[in-house]
Design a protein around this motif. Structure first.
Motif, PDB file in Angstrom:
ATOM      1  N   PHE A  74       0.840  -1.182   0.000  1.00 51.14           N
ATOM      2  CA  PHE A  74       0.000   0.000   0.000  1.00 51.14           C
ATOM      3  C   PHE A  74       0.887   1.248   0.000  1.00 51.14           C
ATOM      4  O   PHE A  74       1.969   1.254   0.597  1.00 51.14           O
ATOM      5  N   VAL A  75       0.389   2.304  -0.667  1.00 53.93           N
ATOM      6  CA  VAL A  75       1.085   3.580  -0.601  1.00 53.93           C
ATOM      7  C   VAL A  75       1.063   4.064   0.844  1.00 53.93           C
ATOM      8  O   VAL A  75       0.016   4.029   1.493  1.00 53.93           O
ATOM      9  N   SER A  76       2.203   4.464   1.339  1.00 49.98           N
ATOM     10  CA  SER A  76       2.315   4.828   2.750  1.00 49.98           C
ATOM     11  C   SER A  76       1.345   5.946   3.121  1.00 49.98           C
ATOM     12  O   SER A  76       1.322   7.011   2.486  1.00 49.98           O
ATOM     13  N   ALA A  77       0.548   5.705   4.152  1.00 55.46           N
ATOM     14  CA  ALA A  77      -0.379   6.727   4.645  1.00 55.46           C
ATOM     15  C   ALA A  77       0.364   7.875   5.307  1.00 55.46           C
ATOM     16  O   ALA A  77      -0.168   8.982   5.436  1.00 55.46           O
ATOM     17  N   ARG A  78       1.610   7.619   5.705  1.00 58.42           N
ATOM     18  CA  ARG A  78       2.394   8.679   6.349  1.00 58.42           C
ATOM     19  C   ARG A  78       2.711   9.815   5.390  1.00 58.42           C
ATOM     20  O   ARG A  78       3.003  10.925   5.808  1.00 58.42           O
ATOM     21  N   LEU A  79       2.671   9.538   4.079  1.00 59.53           N
ATOM     22  CA  LEU A  79       2.911  10.598   3.114  1.00 59.53           C
ATOM     23  C   LEU A  79       1.866  11.698   3.234  1.00 59.53           C
ATOM     24  O   LEU A  79       2.163  12.881   3.090  1.00 59.53           O
ATOM     25  N   LEU A  80       0.618  11.307   3.522  1.00 58.25           N
ATOM     26  CA  LEU A  80      -0.443  12.290   3.705  1.00 58.25           C
ATOM     27  C   LEU A  80      -0.191  13.109   4.954  1.00 58.25           C
ATOM     28  O   LEU A  80      -0.372  14.334   4.979  1.00 58.25           O
ATOM     29  N   ASP A  81       0.232  12.431   6.026  1.00 54.94           N
ATOM     30  CA  ASP A  81       0.535  13.131   7.276  1.00 54.94           C
ATOM     31  C   ASP A  81       1.668  14.123   7.073  1.00 54.94           C
ATOM     32  O   ASP A  81       1.643  15.234   7.603  1.00 54.94           O
ATOM     33  N   ARG A  82       2.674  13.728   6.293  1.00 59.35           N
ATOM     34  CA  ARG A  82       3.811  14.608   6.059  1.00 59.35           C
ATOM     35  C   ARG A  82       3.409  15.865   5.313  1.00 59.35           C
ATOM     36  O   ARG A  82       3.828  16.968   5.620  1.00 59.35           O
ATOM     37  N   LYS A  83       2.529  15.697   4.292  1.00 63.84           N
ATOM     38  CA  LYS A  83       2.092  16.856   3.532  1.00 63.84           C
ATOM     39  C   LYS A  83       1.284  17.819   4.383  1.00 63.84           C
ATOM     40  O   LYS A  83       1.405  19.034   4.284  1.00 63.84           O
ATOM     41  N   ALA A  84       0.415  17.261   5.265  1.00 60.75           N
ATOM     42  CA  ALA A  84      -0.424  18.108   6.102  1.00 60.75           C
ATOM     43  C   ALA A  84       0.392  18.835   7.149  1.00 60.75           C
ATOM     44  O   ALA A  84       0.090  19.971   7.521  1.00 60.75           O
ATOM     45  N   ALA A  85       1.442  18.151   7.641  1.00 59.98           N
ATOM     46  CA  ALA A  85       2.220  18.735   8.737  1.00 59.98           C
ATOM     47  C   ALA A  85       3.372  19.600   8.262  1.00 59.98           C
ATOM     48  O   ALA A  85       4.006  20.280   9.065  1.00 59.98           O
ATOM     49  N   ALA A  86       3.656  19.578   6.964  1.00 57.11           N
ATOM     50  CA  ALA A  86       4.823  20.318   6.480  1.00 57.11           C
ATOM     51  C   ALA A  86       4.647  21.814   6.689  1.00 57.11           C
ATOM     52  O   ALA A  86       3.719  22.412   6.151  1.00 57.11           O
ATOM     53  N   PRO A  87       5.488  22.431   7.512  1.00 58.18           N
ATOM     54  CA  PRO A  87       5.353  23.871   7.748  1.00 58.18           C
ATOM     55  C   PRO A  87       5.897  24.664   6.583  1.00 58.18           C
ATOM     56  O   PRO A  87       6.718  24.185   5.808  1.00 58.18           O
ATOM     57  N   ARG A  88       5.394  25.871   6.451  1.00 55.42           N
ATOM     58  CA  ARG A  88       5.955  26.764   5.453  1.00 55.42           C
ATOM     59  C   ARG A  88       7.347  27.189   5.869  1.00 55.42           C
ATOM     60  O   ARG A  88       7.584  27.486   7.031  1.00 55.42           O
ATOM     61  N   ARG A  89       8.244  27.242   4.902  1.00 56.50           N
ATOM     62  CA  ARG A  89       9.603  27.641   5.212  1.00 56.50           C
ATOM     63  C   ARG A  89       9.669  29.132   5.447  1.00 56.50           C
ATOM     64  O   ARG A  89       9.099  29.917   4.708  1.00 56.50           O
ATOM     65  N   LYS A  90      10.385  29.489   6.479  1.00 55.17           N
ATOM     66  CA  LYS A  90      10.616  30.887   6.770  1.00 55.17           C
ATOM     67  C   LYS A  90      12.099  31.184   6.619  1.00 55.17           C
ATOM     68  O   LYS A  90      12.938  30.311   6.825  1.00 55.17           O
ATOM     69  N   PRO A  91      12.438  32.398   6.250  1.00 55.72           N
ATOM     70  CA  PRO A  91      13.853  32.749   6.164  1.00 55.72           C
ATOM     71  C   PRO A  91      14.542  32.501   7.503  1.00 55.72           C
ATOM     72  O   PRO A  91      14.012  32.834   8.565  1.00 55.72           O
ATOM     73  N   VAL A  92      15.699  31.879   7.449  1.00 55.01           N
ATOM     74  CA  VAL A  92      16.448  31.555   8.658  1.00 55.01           C
ATOM     75  C   VAL A  92      17.699  32.418   8.722  1.00 55.01           C
ATOM     76  O   VAL A  92      18.465  32.485   7.758  1.00 55.01           O
ATOM     77  N   GLN A  93      17.904  33.054   9.843  1.00 54.86           N
ATOM     78  CA  GLN A  93      19.115  33.837  10.033  1.00 54.86           C
ATOM     79  C   GLN A  93      20.269  32.889  10.342  1.00 54.86           C
ATOM     80  O   GLN A  93      20.204  32.111  11.295  1.00 54.86           O
ATOM     81  N   ILE A  94      21.260  32.897   9.513  1.00 59.73           N
ATOM     82  CA  ILE A  94      22.396  32.003   9.704  1.00 59.73           C
ATOM     83  C   ILE A  94      23.236  32.488  10.870  1.00 59.73           C
ATOM     84  O   ILE A  94      23.615  33.653  10.947  1.00 59.73           O
ATOM     85  N   SER A  95      23.511  31.586  11.788  1.00 63.12           N
ATOM     86  CA  SER A  95      24.325  31.933  12.949  1.00 63.12           C
ATOM     87  C   SER A  95      25.631  31.165  12.881  1.00 63.12           C
ATOM     88  O   SER A  95      25.655  29.939  12.945  1.00 63.12           O
ATOM     89  N   VAL A  96      26.726  31.882  12.726  1.00 60.76           N
ATOM     90  CA  VAL A  96      28.037  31.233  12.627  1.00 60.76           C
ATOM     91  C   VAL A  96      28.625  31.148  14.024  1.00 60.76           C
ATOM     92  O   VAL A  96      29.367  32.005  14.468  1.00 60.76           O
ATOM     93  N   ASP A  97      28.234  30.098  14.755  1.00 61.09           N
ATOM     94  CA  ASP A  97      28.733  29.919  16.111  1.00 61.09           C
ATOM     95  C   ASP A  97      29.659  28.714  16.145  1.00 61.09           C
ATOM     96  O   ASP A  97      30.014  28.148  15.126  1.00 61.09           O
ATOM     97  N   SER A  98      30.013  28.294  17.359  1.00 64.32           N
ATOM     98  CA  SER A  98      31.016  27.223  17.489  1.00 64.32           C
ATOM     99  C   SER A  98      30.519  25.876  16.980  1.00 64.32           C
ATOM    100  O   SER A  98      31.320  25.011  16.660  1.00 64.32           O
ATOM    101  N   GLY A  99      29.197  25.690  16.904  1.00 68.40           N
ATOM    102  CA  GLY A  99      28.686  24.424  16.398  1.00 68.40           C
ATOM    103  C   GLY A  99      28.434  24.417  14.906  1.00 68.40           C
ATOM    104  O   GLY A  99      28.272  23.362  14.300  1.00 68.40           O
TER     105      GLY A  99
END
Length: 479
Positions: A74-99
């Protein structure tokens, strides 16, 4: 109807996987839908049931299908969950820290130009040697690929390393050599064997940034020893040894990371004298010694592993994918480090170690190293000239090795510079990441094997300080 092409160079299984995947991703087959049975799809496509079964199993492994016992695929039902839960991407401020340098830098698609990374590109590594060694390994007895290895590591490789060390005037027995999961594990085992919370460890300043998180996590006090063109500053080392009574001094001897400098024989001798006087051990990280044409000066060769723990690896000359490193030390330390290795990981990978042994003994390794030196020497000149042409100053011009330490000078906002570069797909390594105290510095580390890129030089030219802009510019600090 799925149509496969028997005349295609692509295997039938791969064609079937691609065809079903495309239908699932396009929405032609909805999540939760049942696919044709293995036998039915085999008849439809004119292939064997084994071909369909293999394709379905690959799609299950990819998470696109679910296998339900006695019911089918069967086609994975989790694919539907992933599409519904996928948040919109927001611009991320890059932080150049020690990690940041330890995480984003290893993502394959994070940057188009990895000018600040710490390894060689694929074109410089010994892929052909690995393929030949893997083919030879496949013909070996099954026991070699199914057992735990020797606690010290694969004995034939330890004997081969013994010969390599002898060429560098370091004499030892194979039982004084401990194979590790890269030089990183060798450093980690050394820290955990000889340091306790509250102890002081001296490090090169600037130095190897990957050391610092582990030392901090252990509760160790890190004190930096200024790096000069001749190696660690001897007056600084003397003063800090008297003041802090350190247990270990971690230092990079040949083609130092990040400055590209090498410790002179006179400096190496003075380091050993200070260590003897103040009774601390020296951890000599010498993973770039292979890039030196002649026998490289080393601290280990001066005291023959009396109080030196000599560390190296094959990640910078064969491939980091194998993760084979080693340390050599006196017999008492070898036993203490062996106990720590077994407590942490039992043994290291005998498969990887046997591959390295095959490469070392097959006969082409020396030619590979000679070619690699030639490549890096040419890249050192090209990149150094280009950095100078866009207004950067160099701390040192090495004849070989991976790194250049360069900067515009003035305001030490290299973290801001790295953020702006990252937004354009260029990875820079700002100098504060290589300092024990993480203090700002106008320097950056450049990897010459990755930095010969027009996009990098165009970006640096755009960041070049205007003449007389003393709020941002100035000469880099003296070497």
């Amino acid at each position: 109807m799925i149509s496969l092409d028997p005349a295609s160079t692509a295997p039938l299984v791969a064609q079937l996987v691609e065809a079903v995947s495309e239908r699932i991703r396009s929405g032609s087959v909805a999540p939760g839908a049942r696919l044709p049975s293995v036998r039915k799809l085999a008849v439809q496509c004119g292939v064997s049931t084994l071909t369909v079964s293999n394709a379905y199993n690959r799609l299950v492994a990819d998470g696109l299908l679910e296998a339900r016992r006695a019911s089918g695929y069967f086609v994975s039902a989790r694919l539907l969950d992933r599409k519904a839960a996928a948040p919109r991407r927001k611009p991320v401020q890059i932080s150049v820290d020690s990690g940041w340098l330890l995480q984003r830098v290893y993502e394959e698609d994070a940057f188009t130009v990895k000018a600040g990374c710490g390894w060689l590109p694929d074109s410089h590594l010994f892929a052909d040697g690995i393929k030949q060694a893997l083919a030879a390994l496949a013909r070996r007895p099954d026991r070699l690929v199914s057992r735990y290895g020797h606690p010290l590591g694969y004995a034939p490789l330890r004997r081969a390393i013994q010969l390599l060390l002898a060429q560098r005037n370091i004499a030892c027995d194979p039982d004084q050599i401990l194979l590790t999961h890269g030089a990183s594990q060798a450093l980690d085992l050394t820290m955990r064997t000889f340091l306790q919370p509250g102890d002081v460890a001296l490090v090169d300043d600037p130095g190897y940034c990957n050391l610092y998180p582990s030392l901090h996590a252990m509760g160790v006090t890190i004190v930096g020893v200024e790096r000069t063109l001749q190696g660690p500053s001897i007056p600084a080392l003397q003063a800090l040894a008297e003041r802090y009574k350190p247990k270990l001094f971690f230092t990079n001897t040949s083609f130092h990371n990040p400055t590209g400098t090498s410790s002179t024989p006179a400096t190496a001798y003075q380091i050993l004298r200070i260590a003897e006087k103040h009774d601390f051990q020296i951890v000599e990280d010498d993973i770039y010694a292979s890039f030196v044409e002649e026998t490289a000066p080393s601290i280990a060769s001066l005291d023959q592993l009396g109080r030196v723990i000599h560390i190296s690896s094959f990640s910078k000359t064969i491939s980091p994918a194998l993760r084979v490193g080693y340390l050599a030390c006196n017999p008492e330390n070898a036993q203490r480090l062996l106990r720590m290795k077994m407590a942490a990981s039992l043994t290291s990978s005998e498969i990887s170690e046997s591959i390295v042994h095959s490469i070392l003994t097959e006969g082409q390794y020396r030619l590979h190293i000679a070619r690699l030196r030639d490549k890096l020497a040419a890249e050192q000149k090209t990149v150094a000239d280009a950095l100078l042409s866009v207004g950067l100053s160099l701390f040192h011009r090495p004849a070989n090795g991976l790194f250049l330490w360069a900067g515009f000078g003035g305001d030490p906002d290299t973290a801001g510079l790295a953020q702006r570069a990252a937004a354009k797909g260029i990875m820079l390594a700002p100098g504060h990441l290589f300092r024990a105290d993480q203090e700002p510095t106008p320097w950056l580390r450049f990897n010459v094997a990755h930095a010969n890129a027009p996009a990098l030089f165009r970006f640096l030219e755009s960041e070049r300080p205007a003449p007389g802009d003393h709020g941002k510019t100035g000469d880099p600090p003296p070497a």
